[in-house]
Design a protein around this motif. Structure first.
Motif, PDB file in Angstrom:
ATOM      1  N   ASN A  42      24.937  -8.606   4.524  1.00  0.00           N
ATOM      2  CA  ASN A  42      25.548  -9.755   5.196  1.00  0.00           C
ATOM      3  C   ASN A  42      27.075  -9.696   5.180  1.00  0.00           C
ATOM      4  O   ASN A  42      27.740 -10.715   5.350  1.00  0.00           O
ATOM      5  N   THR A  45      28.950 -11.285   8.233  1.00  0.00           N
ATOM      6  CA  THR A  45      28.952 -12.747   8.215  1.00  0.00           C
ATOM      7  C   THR A  45      29.954 -13.274   7.199  1.00  0.00           C
ATOM      8  O   THR A  45      30.741 -14.180   7.497  1.00  0.00           O
ATOM      9  N   GLU A  49      33.393 -15.318   8.183  1.00  0.00           N
ATOM     10  CA  GLU A  49      33.576 -16.677   7.662  1.00  0.00           C
ATOM     11  C   GLU A  49      34.842 -16.781   6.816  1.00  0.00           C
ATOM     12  O   GLU A  49      35.535 -17.791   6.845  1.00  0.00           O
TER      13      GLU A  49
END
Length: 103
Positions: A42, A45, A49
Motif C-alpha cells: 500500500n 496510497t 496521502e
C-alpha cells in the motif's frame, strides 16, 4: 501508523533551518521510513496521502532522492506512487521523475 510516521517525517523537513546534525538525523529517519514503506503493497496510497496536504514543490522529489540517496528502484517507486495522487501537480511530478530515470 505508517501514514502518520511518514507525514511527521515529511513535516520535519525544512532544509533551511536547524543545525546540520539535527537535519542529518531527520534525513536518516525519513530514509528508513521510506525504505520500509516502499516494500509495502500500500506504499502508493500511503505516500499520496502523506503529500496530499504537503506544500507542493517541484523540487521535492529530486531533493528527496538526492538527500536520502534513494536507489533507482526507490525513486521509480516514488514516481509511480505519485502518478496516483489526487493533485495533478503531484501526478505530473511523478511522471517527470520516471521519465528522467528511464530516458
Amino acid at each position: 501508523g505508517s501514514l502518520l510516521m511518514l507525514q511527521s517525517c515529511l513535516g520535519q523537513m525544512n532544509l533551511k533551518e536547524g543545525d546540520a546534525q539535527n537535519l542529518q538525523l531527520k534525513l536518516d529517519l525519513l530514509a528508513i521510513v521510506i525504505r520500509h514503506l516502499v516494500q509495502q503493497p500500500n506504499f502508493s496510497t500511503i505516500f499520496c496521502e502523506a503529500v496530499k496536504n504537503f506544500p507542493f514543490s517541484e523540487a521535492l522529489l529530486d531533493s528527496l532522492s538526492e538527500s536520502l540517496k534513494l536507489s533507482l528502484l526507490e525513486q521509480i517507486s516514488l514516481g509511480l506512487a505519485l502518478t496516483n495522487a489526487e493533485d495533478l501537480r503531484w501526478q505530473h511530478q511523478g511522471k517527470e521523475l520516471i521519465s528522467r530515470i528511464l530516458i
